[in-house]
Design a protein around this motif. Structure first.
Motif, PDB file in Angstrom:
ATOM      1  N   VAL A  60      33.213  21.547  36.713  1.00  0.00           N
ATOM      2  CA  VAL A  60      34.590  21.453  36.223  1.00  0.00           C
ATOM      3  C   VAL A  60      34.579  21.445  34.695  1.00  0.00           C
ATOM      4  O   VAL A  60      33.943  20.597  34.070  1.00  0.00           O
ATOM      5  CB  VAL A  60      35.284  20.183  36.759  1.00  0.00           C
ATOM      6  N   THR A  61      35.284  22.426  34.119  1.00  0.00           N
ATOM      7  CA  THR A  61      35.439  22.483  32.668  1.00  0.00           C
ATOM      8  C   THR A  61      36.904  22.315  32.268  1.00  0.00           C
ATOM      9  O   THR A  61      37.200  21.949  31.145  1.00  0.00           O
ATOM     10  CB  THR A  61      34.919  23.822  32.098  1.00  0.00           C
ATOM     11  N   ASP A  62      37.806  22.603  33.202  1.00  0.00           N
ATOM     12  CA  ASP A  62      39.247  22.490  32.944  1.00  0.00           C
ATOM     13  C   ASP A  62      39.895  21.749  34.106  1.00  0.00           C
ATOM     14  O   ASP A  62      39.972  22.288  35.217  1.00  0.00           O
ATOM     15  CB  ASP A  62      39.865  23.882  32.777  1.00  0.00           C
ATOM     16  N   PRO A  63      40.374  20.506  33.873  1.00  0.00           N
ATOM     17  CA  PRO A  63      40.947  19.731  34.978  1.00  0.00           C
ATOM     18  C   PRO A  63      42.270  20.302  35.507  1.00  0.00           C
ATOM     19  O   PRO A  63      42.704  19.925  36.590  1.00  0.00           O
ATOM     20  CB  PRO A  63      41.172  18.348  34.364  1.00  0.00           C
ATOM     21  N   ASN A  64      42.873  21.224  34.778  1.00  0.00           N
ATOM     22  CA  ASN A  64      44.153  21.797  35.205  1.00  0.00           C
ATOM     23  C   ASN A  64      44.006  23.120  35.948  1.00  0.00           C
ATOM     24  O   ASN A  64      44.991  23.692  36.389  1.00  0.00           O
ATOM     25  CB  ASN A  64      45.069  21.984  33.990  1.00  0.00           C
ATOM     26  N   LEU A  65      42.772  23.602  36.078  1.00  0.00           N
ATOM     27  CA  LEU A  65      42.528  24.850  36.787  1.00  0.00           C
ATOM     28  C   LEU A  65      42.659  24.609  38.288  1.00  0.00           C
ATOM     29  O   LEU A  65      41.992  23.725  38.837  1.00  0.00           O
ATOM     30  CB  LEU A  65      41.113  25.344  36.454  1.00  0.00           C
ATOM     31  N   PRO A  66      43.538  25.359  38.982  1.00  0.00           N
ATOM     32  CA  PRO A  66      43.689  25.144  40.425  1.00  0.00           C
ATOM     33  C   PRO A  66      42.446  25.605  41.193  1.00  0.00           C
ATOM     34  O   PRO A  66      41.673  26.433  40.709  1.00  0.00           O
ATOM     35  CB  PRO A  66      44.905  25.987  40.795  1.00  0.00           C
ATOM     36  N   ILE A  67      42.296  25.056  42.378  1.00  0.00           N
ATOM     37  CA  ILE A  67      41.198  25.448  43.264  1.00  0.00           C
ATOM     38  C   ILE A  67      41.812  26.157  44.462  1.00  0.00           C
ATOM     39  O   ILE A  67      42.771  25.674  45.056  1.00  0.00           O
ATOM     40  CB  ILE A  67      40.374  24.225  43.691  1.00  0.00           C
ATOM     41  N   LYS A  68      41.271  27.323  44.777  1.00  0.00           N
ATOM     42  CA  LYS A  68      41.794  28.120  45.881  1.00  0.00           C
ATOM     43  C   LYS A  68      40.765  28.161  47.004  1.00  0.00           C
ATOM     44  O   LYS A  68      39.585  28.408  46.773  1.00  0.00           O
ATOM     45  CB  LYS A  68      42.104  29.539  45.409  1.00  0.00           C
ATOM     46  N   LEU A  69      41.235  27.904  48.203  1.00  0.00           N
ATOM     47  CA  LEU A  69      40.408  27.899  49.400  1.00  0.00           C
ATOM     48  C   LEU A  69      40.925  29.013  50.308  1.00  0.00           C
ATOM     49  O   LEU A  69      42.129  29.080  50.566  1.00  0.00           O
ATOM     50  CB  LEU A  69      40.557  26.524  50.056  1.00  0.00           C
ATOM     51  N   THR A  70      40.055  29.899  50.737  1.00  0.00           N
ATOM     52  CA  THR A  70      40.451  31.003  51.616  1.00  0.00           C
ATOM     53  C   THR A  70      39.552  30.992  52.844  1.00  0.00           C
ATOM     54  O   THR A  70      38.334  30.855  52.726  1.00  0.00           O
ATOM     55  CB  THR A  70      40.334  32.363  50.900  1.00  0.00           C
ATOM     56  N   VAL A  71      40.171  31.130  54.020  1.00  0.00           N
ATOM     57  CA  VAL A  71      39.431  31.175  55.272  1.00  0.00           C
ATOM     58  C   VAL A  71      39.364  32.628  55.733  1.00  0.00           C
ATOM     59  O   VAL A  71      40.370  33.353  55.697  1.00  0.00           O
ATOM     60  CB  VAL A  71      40.094  30.300  56.364  1.00  0.00           C
ATOM     61  N   TYR A  72      38.168  33.053  56.140  1.00  0.00           N
ATOM     62  CA  TYR A  72      37.950  34.410  56.637  1.00  0.00           C
ATOM     63  C   TYR A  72      37.312  34.369  58.013  1.00  0.00           C
ATOM     64  O   TYR A  72      36.637  33.401  58.370  1.00  0.00           O
ATOM     65  CB  TYR A  72      36.998  35.178  55.706  1.00  0.00           C
ATOM     66  N   ASP A  73      37.513  35.467  58.760  1.00  0.00           N
ATOM     67  CA  ASP A  73      36.837  35.688  60.034  1.00  0.00           C
ATOM     68  C   ASP A  73      35.729  36.704  59.783  1.00  0.00           C
ATOM     69  O   ASP A  73      35.991  37.809  59.293  1.00  0.00           O
ATOM     70  CB  ASP A  73      37.834  36.231  61.067  1.00  0.00           C
ATOM     71  N   LYS A  74      34.502  36.328  60.081  1.00  0.00           N
ATOM     72  CA  LYS A  74      33.342  37.205  59.881  1.00  0.00           C
ATOM     73  C   LYS A  74      33.347  38.316  60.918  1.00  0.00           C
ATOM     74  O   LYS A  74      33.460  38.061  62.118  1.00  0.00           O
ATOM     75  CB  LYS A  74      32.050  36.387  59.992  1.00  0.00           C
ATOM     76  N   ASP A  75      33.269  39.562  60.444  1.00  0.00           N
ATOM     77  CA  ASP A  75      33.179  40.717  61.330  1.00  0.00           C
ATOM     78  C   ASP A  75      31.902  41.481  61.014  1.00  0.00           C
ATOM     79  O   ASP A  75      31.488  41.568  59.851  1.00  0.00           O
ATOM     80  CB  ASP A  75      34.389  41.637  61.148  1.00  0.00           C
ATOM     81  N   LEU A  76      31.267  42.038  62.031  1.00  0.00           N
ATOM     82  CA  LEU A  76      30.015  42.759  61.837  1.00  0.00           C
ATOM     83  C   LEU A  76      30.219  44.202  61.391  1.00  0.00           C
ATOM     84  O   LEU A  76      29.479  44.707  60.557  1.00  0.00           O
ATOM     85  CB  LEU A  76      29.180  42.735  63.118  1.00  0.00           C
TER      86      LEU A  76
END
Length: 168
Positions: A60-76
């Protein structure tokens, strides 16, 4: 990293009622982005209620930077399918961490320090608690995934001080 404030450990616990992206289930994994950093959990096969229990650690270098979480489905044999995303701020949590020296040693485990209510501006699906637990301040969150028909992800935040860093 001269601007390093510390490290944020994100414990990605589990997904709940995630979207089906294969025939009858999904093979979900989570990617966490913050600035130029990108971290990934392992893939859980055939589950819409996966238990990852993975620890991902961001600098963490900037406490105001948002964190984004993305969920994916693994496909072959094709591109991985997106299963929703959520964005959250760590600013309130880090403000609370600043007061840690004042509470160390004087509180029993499980003491709730602060409650954060779900709003239209955050992705919380229920009230989030910042809790004193085993000598640490942690924040427990259930994030409602956006741009998808259903799904939530449970995470826990923990701050890690780094000797020689600027600190918060």
């Amino acid at each position: 990293m001269e601007n390093l404030l510390g490290l944020l450990r994100i414990h990605v616990k589990r997904g709940v009622n995630l979207a089906i992206r294969d025939i009858s289930s999904s093979d979900p994994y989570v990617i966490v982005h913050s600035g130029k950093q990108k971290l990934k959990t392992h893939v859980i096969k055939h589950s819409v209620n996966p238990e990852w229990n993975d620890d991902l650690t961001l600098s963490v270098t900037d406490p105001n930077l948002p964190i984004k979480l993305t969920v994916y489905d693994k496909d072959l044999f094709s591109a991985d399918d997106k299963m929703g995303e959520a964005e959250f701020s760590i600013a309130t949590y880090l403000e609370t961490v600043k007061y840690r020296p004042k509470v160390e040693g004087g509180l029993p485990n499980g003491t709730i320090i602060m409650k954060i209510q779900p709003t239209r501006q955050n992705c919380l699906s229920e009230e989030s608690h910042i809790v004193w637990n085993q000598g640490k301040l942690v924040q427990n969150m259930f994030l409602r995934l956006q741009h998808v028909e259903c799904g939530e992800v449970e995470i826990q935040l923990e701050w890690i001080d780094v000797p020689g860093s600027k600190g918060i």
